[in-house]
Scaffold this motif. Structure first.
Motif, PDB file in Angstrom:
ATOM      1  N   PHE A  19      -8.303  -0.497   0.863  1.00 28.01           N
ATOM      2  CA  PHE A  19      -7.347  -0.115   1.912  1.00 28.01           C
ATOM      3  C   PHE A  19      -6.192   0.678   1.295  1.00 28.01           C
ATOM      4  O   PHE A  19      -5.772   1.706   1.814  1.00 28.01           O
ATOM      5  N   THR A  20      -5.723   0.165   0.187  1.00 31.85           N
ATOM      6  CA  THR A  20      -4.593   0.821  -0.466  1.00 31.85           C
ATOM      7  C   THR A  20      -4.999   2.194  -0.977  1.00 31.85           C
ATOM      8  O   THR A  20      -4.238   3.161  -0.857  1.00 31.85           O
ATOM      9  N   GLN A  29      -7.121   4.089   0.325  1.00 34.36           N
ATOM     10  CA  GLN A  29      -7.177   4.963   1.493  1.00 34.36           C
ATOM     11  C   GLN A  29      -5.759   5.423   1.883  1.00 34.36           C
ATOM     12  O   GLN A  29      -5.549   6.571   2.271  1.00 34.36           O
ATOM     13  N   VAL A  30      -4.801   4.519   1.782  1.00 33.07           N
ATOM     14  CA  VAL A  30      -3.425   4.886   2.107  1.00 33.07           C
ATOM     15  C   VAL A  30      -2.916   5.948   1.136  1.00 33.07           C
ATOM     16  O   VAL A  30      -2.314   6.945   1.548  1.00 33.07           O
ATOM     17  N   THR A  64      -4.480   9.188   2.063  1.00 35.33           N
ATOM     18  CA  THR A  64      -3.911   9.737   3.297  1.00 35.33           C
ATOM     19  C   THR A  64      -2.548  10.365   3.024  1.00 35.33           C
ATOM     20  O   THR A  64      -2.241  11.452   3.502  1.00 35.33           O
ATOM     21  N   TYR A  65      -1.754   9.669   2.239  1.00 34.88           N
ATOM     22  CA  TYR A  65      -0.414  10.185   1.933  1.00 34.88           C
ATOM     23  C   TYR A  65      -0.476  11.539   1.228  1.00 34.88           C
ATOM     24  O   TYR A  65       0.378  12.396   1.432  1.00 34.88           O
ATOM     25  N   ASP A 119      -3.042  13.687   1.079  1.00 31.84           N
ATOM     26  CA  ASP A 119      -4.112  14.558   1.554  1.00 31.84           C
ATOM     27  C   ASP A 119      -3.648  15.998   1.772  1.00 31.84           C
ATOM     28  O   ASP A 119      -4.413  16.940   1.580  1.00 31.84           O
ATOM     29  N   ALA A 132       0.829  -1.202   0.000  1.00 36.77           N
ATOM     30  CA  ALA A 132       0.000   0.000   0.000  1.00 36.77           C
ATOM     31  C   ALA A 132       0.865   1.254   0.000  1.00 36.77           C
ATOM     32  O   ALA A 132       0.668   2.169  -0.812  1.00 36.77           O
ATOM     33  N   THR A 133       1.847   1.301   0.901  1.00 34.73           N
ATOM     34  CA  THR A 133       2.704   2.485   0.927  1.00 34.73           C
ATOM     35  C   THR A 133       3.564   2.538  -0.331  1.00 34.73           C
ATOM     36  O   THR A 133       3.942   3.621  -0.776  1.00 34.73           O
TER      37      THR A 133
END
Lengths: 481, 446, 446, 481
Positions: free
Chosen positions: B165-166, B168-169, B172-173, B175, B137-138
């Motif tokens: 999930f990915t 969302q990651v 988030t990164y 954002d 994901a990261t």
């Protein structure tokens, strides 16, 4: 040693797979079918075993050598922790995310929750997320939490302040989240210059990131004053937990004004470093930041069972797929449970004692730019040796020939030819005395025979490597281009 | 003072050391810390012996459900791990070392990571790979940021078939950065190719896709790569590495950056970690790669050796101008991946993928034969597929969990409107009998 | 030809090798074996993959009762094994090496075994020890044969407190030799000292005793040693090594040869093996020791090193005139014993013995408080003790087994007349709660 | 490296023990109480780990080096076998011996029973005991069984016949059981001289012990004739299983006239050698010897459950406390189950192919006293090299410097300066080719620079050691005398 690819022989069979107990399916459509198998090695199990066993023997490691790599806290990793982590290897993380799935994962969720509670108590924080996958990931997560805090409050923030002694990850993490960096110089007394800091602060500063004790191994006695100044600008205080090993039970960052902290479990809590990872970087926060923590949150319900909370509208979201580097956290949890309150206090006391002992025994031989009681590590300079043309790197390579992993060299950047020694609490006086003797020999050799230091190491499979060639040729994959 | 063999110094030694330092007590060493800064609390349990600890850990692990039959994936997969992987990655010289800053005494780690980079290039069909990232994901988030740097643009088009999930990651990164992310809702478990192409514009830095996607659907990315390239955008593909034994490499399909999660390559489920992320790209983008990179070189005598290279991209030198804040990698997990691949081998890896495919296809046809159950995916799938059930999938899954069958991932939480849908995963470890038992249980629950 | 990665050669390589040898097929290499000598059958199951194998082995192990609470000993003891023991003895360089015939590339094994020999000497209070024997029972048999050689006599007096299994081994070993073995029946769980002394004569090569004996009873062997020596006989003592943390060493009590089973030192129960036997004696008898011996020496540059020494006693040189037929030792098990002792340490080993004693004494008084239960042993016991129950002990043990409590070893099978007696073992791993639960269960069963 | 005792520091604590949860008991009587603790090391867990990790690195081993030690079958030991054995570590052997205890040990008993059945099938025997703890222990057990057989029949037997090429354990084991030894020389064709054997046989011979293929690596085609001669005197045929790796699926000793066999599980069935042990030496017998097998016997009952049979009046008794080296047998069982019928046949075929390949590539460089197709190993002589003053031991030490464990040297005794090479089936052609090249180099060096061979090895932590000093001083324990 040959590469594993260079040992490959066409047709040599690998590990046998289970026989198919179902019919062979129709082939994939042509456009989706791989045209030829990936060029993996064709070697026997014995080839694999002999190759990687022998490769492993080309490493120094904590289990084979004293490894006083400053800032990395290379303590001994108790073997029982490996066994403990193995107990959890069969559990699928998705299980907990299925409907009613939490009840099938109570052991894992409970461990994570209790680990978070302990870390909160140790750091003086209110809540902890165990999702971040490493220290730098924790830093980034922490800065994201700070950004979310400011956004929620409508604060317009643009800067993150770091001292010039900080780890490179601090400014890099802040930059990843979109902040500009203000760097404050270190005063001659070894801490961030308080006056310059005060001048640097303004209402557009989102956060101040501090390592405390800092990368010189010194505890900043003005930390609360710094926090007060920051808070006056509604800037939050970020604690880089890299050096937490120095202060367990002595200082809690949350008590002295920090709002966010990440903890490097592989440093302070004794999980092995794995040749560069995996680490684990849980983040603790004060109450004001709790709404922004990543999802899912693990909560303890009234019936003492554990559940996942996903309805958190203010959350920054996710920083990783699941619950963090779970296996690493099992080891850290077990480490804390085994050492307990007194044991953890003793860790810091002995780490600090060991570092000061080494400092006391070497300060007549190496320059000590900040001559004060240190915490868990001490930073020398090879200044004296430079006069003979001997650099920190030469001392480092000499140590390799003598069976010691070198200390961290050339960091922190603010010390010329820095030699940063962190013995950790798990090393005995006997081991340190032997190391001290060799460090003194190196100092003597720098005066008498500098050339010998320049040609070190001579006892390893390779001597000093041509890094320029590597960077120029960028040969990072064994393949015909 | 010490009753712990982890702090070995004896009282006598401590006295000698204090005398050498010139202080009277250990406490005196903490004098630089003013009293008002001292810890207000340190309320932790008492310590225990190794034996008691291990019993406690056994008891904790025992509080998880035992003997679950996994038909779930969602990013983590229950694959065979040859015994050699544990034995070799358990060599202390590997797992108690750190980042190979001193190459002469770290050739073990360095050569292994160079071999790992090579394996990733060969699997993905790319030219360069780094020494691993945190997870899949990261890795996609880093790849997205890399694409933004490379193209100097600020818009991303992300397919809805990327794991929720990915996604969302990634969100988030990014954002807090000035980046627009356009998500394309999937259709019938596949990419809405038309919508995706329509979303491409000349500010688009990259198209982010997952192959096979969260529904298990495979896509030939070639056309997509061409379309992206035509707009000056990169194609970033997240792939499931086991599929690369059977499925065309993303490199051959035109991807510019390839990422994925390496858990399925020799890393245990371990409740979600640690695993590793991989990232690979073409040689021209190497300076934009995040993370550690190992390079081949020679020593003064001309002997081959390996070093950390292109460090000038990294945070410990470039600080806030670095390509990423990443410091550690997931070295040990990557090593496990390498040993997994080497021990399975070239033909074995192809067979393994085939075995996964065969089992999943058998399961797909078996389950689809149940009255009222249909397959959602259009076209080919690998290892996972999505079923539409005649009733709410959450309820069905909850029911089967009671008999310790994890029947699949229901989609209600992730894809509104797909409340009856279930993603079923079948790896080589699932036997025909287990598949048939799942079919019986599912039929009973419907 | 090959589908096994344990036979790595490919068909091409096999062809090349056959050509180099000058034969057309592998079968041709078996031509020296006449057809009439060929195997008439080879009816074995088909092979399987590693994954299937491990599942099968898990299933087999699962057919043993799980979670048994052990109050049984009888020669094997359920003790703590620090995690380091597995990790270090699991180093491939230790366990995939063989007998250190080539000392320069075997200093790891050789130094470790030298350290082991030292540990055994220090535990037992003796001067020399060998590098290990098979197990405690065969060690006593070897010691008996050694005593026969040393004294050139042919009569042994063996105490009935020696484990019945071990006595049987000694008898089996000596059955075909011209040796008389006199066994002295025990009394009230102890040695019938008068009968034993009366059995001594000037043809007696040795007195064989076990301390603590099979009933758990400890004996001060000093007087026995003096009496044996007065007749020109040796005292051979078999000891339980954990007891040596608390109990006077057999060397200090005057024993001439000391043996025992090393299982309790870091070796798992593993259904009875492998463990190791130890044997130690005084320097004057060193040339009569069976088995491998490691000695310290120097190399040509004067550096310390270790070698197999006094090999002229051994079968590969002396053949039928050797001191024993022993070829292998139990090197890896002895290494485990050494690592166990080093990690527990000097004070820890004393504490461990004390902990065993305290737990057993607590259990003894707790169980003896049950109505109708009495302690058989006269005098001190270590770790084990013998109870007389008010009913047949076989029945009681069978009953408690059903709730997975192994309550002790009933004596009916080994000591006629002791049908109601039970030897209970309590190690440091048994908790107070488990002891109290045993008392409750026992009370219920009586 | 220092001894662990030399690293000891008074007061340094070892592994922490569980806290006492019971009252402290009264002290033992004075005469029983130890006066001072045994002189064990006082070291930290890290000290222990670093010491033994580094010690281990001073060994050659199969996992690090090609290890063609003839007669020892140093094949690769599959890692899964270690894991399989670990599954059985918690089970107490006494459990099965308790009243009704068998039913709580069905997994262990079942494994042993099936292992015995497989070994019987492989060797062509009728029943197997798994009690013997090693090869030599199996030999002794086998000879005891033979003695019991003769005793039961009233035979008066005094001798055991062995060829002069036999392993030393053969005569030693027979002597342990009270027999005198008759040694028969080897004929020029490499087998026990048939005529001399015939002459040596008489009615007082209890047994003939043969290794087949023998220690020259040669299969004796007259084996049935030998058996017939022996049986004519009611002497039983004993098969030393050391070289069984050569003939799996090809020859079954029971088919060709052998009555008793021991099997070295650590050789043929791939269990690791452990630096000298543990091994495991199950013994197979023909029906006539079954009544004498050691107790307890594991039997399969009509309901397919397993039980222990102890009422066996003719049994020789016990040769060990419990059921043999169980953990080793788990590994051997798993090995057989994994390889299966075809895999085991392949083992022997490839072992024989590899040995013949090495023989073919070295016979121009070293004397080959018995130049025939060999089985799983080949025996050279350093005769050619002796002319330059170079002995087998010098070749061996040269190999060490080149990273190879030497072959067995000076055995069998009947070959002058023997060099006995057993590659095993797990080594690839690539590995053997590299070894062959180094062996050829050694032969060349013997001619050109014999002195270099005499001073080898130079790359190890120690050079050649003074064995005379060791034997003279008998310093076998680190202690002040």
């Amino acid at each position: 040693m040959k590469l594993i690819y260079e040992q490959s022989v066409a047709g040599r069979p690998g590990v046998k797979l289970p026989a198919a107990d179902v019919p062979r399916a129709a082939d994939l459509p042509a456009g989706l079918l791989r045209d030829e198998p990936a060029g993996l090695p064709e070697v026997s199990e014995l080839d694999v075993v002999r190759h990687y066993t022998n490769l492993s023997r080309r490493n120094f490691s904590v289990d084979t050598n004293f490894y006083p790599l400053g800032s990395c806290t290379m303590k001994y990793n108790a073997k029982v922790l490996e066994n403990a982590a193995g107990l959890f290897s069969p559990y699928h993380p998705m299980t907990a995310l299925l409907p009613t799935g939490e009840r099938f994962s109570q052991g894992s969720l409970g461990m994570l929750h209790e680990l978070g509670r302990w870390l909160a108590e140790i750091t003086g924080m209110d809540e902890v997320t165990t999702q971040p996958l490493a220290g730098a990931h924790g830093e980034m997560t922490g800065i994201m939490l700070i950004a979310a805090y400011h956004k929620a409050k409508g604060n317009r923030k643009k800067y993150v302040v770091v001292p010039d002694s900080s780890h490179g990850t601090n400014p890099a993490s802040a930059a990843m989240v979109g902040y500009e960096i203000i760097t404050v110089p270190t005063a001659p007394y070894g801490d961030m210059d308080l006056e310059l800091f005060r001048q640097a602060m303004n209402d557009e500063v989102a956060a101040v990131m501090m390592t405390c004790p800092n990368t010189l191994g010194l505890f900043n006695p003005h930390i609360r004053e710094i926090a007060d100044i920051a808070h006056a600008h509604d800037a939050l205080m970020y604690y880089d937990g890299a050096n937490l090993n120095a202060i367990l039970g002595k200082v809690r960052p949350g008590d002295v004004g920090f709002d966010v902290i990440h903890v490097n479990l592989h440093k302070t809590f004794g999980t092995p470093h794995g040749g560069g990872g995996p680490g684990s970087g849980p983040v603790g926060v004060k109450t004001s930041l709790v709404p922004f923590l990543p999802m899912p949150r693990i909560v303890k319900k009234d019936d003492d069972s554990y559940a996942l909370e996903t309805d958190r509208p203010a959350s920054i979201g996710r920083t990783a797929n699941f619950f963090g580097n779970f296996g690493v956290m099992v080891k850290a949890f077990a480490y804390m449970a085994m050492l307990g309150r007194e044991g953890l206090i003793q860790v810091s006391e002995q780490a600090v004692l060991n570092a000061n002992y080494i400092m006391s025994q070497l300060k007549d031989y190496y320059d000590l730019p900040y001559d004060q009681t240190c915490m868990h590590e001490c930073v020398f300079s090879a200044g004296k040796q430079l006069r003979h043309g001997v650099h920190a790197i030469d001392i480092a390579k000499y140590l390799i020939d003598r069976g010691y992993h070198p200390p961290t060299v050339y960091f922190p950047l603010i010390v010329k030819d820095a030699i940063m020694i962190e013995p950790t609490e798990t090393e005995s006086k006997a081991t340190m005395d032997a190391f001290i003797a060799v460090m003194r020999e190196a100092a003597a050799a720098a005066e008498k025979d500098p050339e010998a230091l320049h040609t070190a190491p001579v006892s390893m499979p390779v001597s000093r490597l041509d890094e320029t060639k590597a960077a120029r040729e960028q040969n990072v994959c064994h393949m015909k281009w | 003072m010490s009753d712990s063999h982890y702090c070995p110094n004896t009282p006598d030694e401590i006295r000698e050391m204090l005398a050498a330092i010139g202080v009277a007590s250990v406490e005196e060493l903490f004098a630089p810390i003013p009293a008002e800064l001292r810890a207000s609390s340190f309320d932790l349990p008492e310590g225990m012996s190794e034996f008691e600890l291990f019993q406690r850990m056994q008891s904790l692990a025992g509080q998880n459900a035992q003997g679950m039959t996994n038909f779930i994936g969602g990013g983590y997969y229950d694959h065979i791990i040859p015994a050699v992987v544990d034995h070799l990655s358990g060599r202390a010289e590997f797992y108690t070392a750190y980042t190979p800053y001193q190459p002469e005494c770290s050739q073990g780690t360095l050569q292994a990571l160079f071999e790992y980079q090579t394996a990733i290039c060969r699997l993905t069909g790319m030219e360069v790979a780094n020494a691993s990232l945190y997870d899949g994901a990261t890795a996609l988030a880093e790849a997205a940021m890399m694409a933004l740097r490379v193209t100097n643009r600020n818009r991303l088009v992300m397919d809805g078939g990327v794991s929720p999930f990915t996604r969302q990651v990634v969100r988030t990164y990014l954002d807090n950065l000035d980046v627009e992310i356009v998500e394309i809702a999937p259709q019938q478990g596949g990419t809405d190719r038309a919508a995706l192409l329509a979303a491409l514009d000349d500010q688009t830095a990259a198209v982010l896709v997952q192959n096979p996607n969260f529904f298990g659907t495979l896509d030939d990315l070639t056309g997509l790569a061409d379309a992206a390239h035509a707009k000056g955008a990169l194609l970033v593909a997240s792939v499931y590495p086991i599929s690369l034994g059977l499925v065309q490499s993303p490199g051959a399909m035109g991807a510019d950056i390839v990422v994925g999660d390496g858990q399925s390559l020799g890393n245990p489920l371990s409740f979600g970690g640690p695993s590793f992320g991989f990232i690979a790209t073409t040689k021209k983008y190497i300076r934009n790669l995040p993370g550690r990179i190992i390079g081949e070189t020679v020593d003064k005598e001309g002997r081959r050796g390996f070093v950390l290279t292109l460090q000038a991209r990294e945070q410990h030198i470039k600080r806030h101008k670095a390509t990423s804040n990443i410091c550690s990698n997931q070295s040990l997990c990557a090593l496990r991946g390498l040993i997994f691949l080497a021990s399975i081998g070239k033909q074995g890896f192809a067979e393994l993928a085939r075995l996964n495919h065969d089992k999943a296809e058998f399961a797909k046809s078996t389950l689809a034969a149940i009255n009222g159950v249909t397959v959602v995916n259009r076209g080919a799938t690998f290892n996972e597929f999505t079923l539409a059930l005649p009733k709410n999938a959450d309820e069905v899954v909850a029911k089967l969990l009671q008999s310790h069958t994890a029947a699949g991932v229901p989609l209600a939480a992730y894809y509104p409107g797909m409340e009856n849908c279930l993603v079923v995963t079948v790896t080589e470890k699932r036997t025909k009998d287990e598949i048939l038992a799942l079919a019986r249980e599912l039929e009973r629950a419907l």
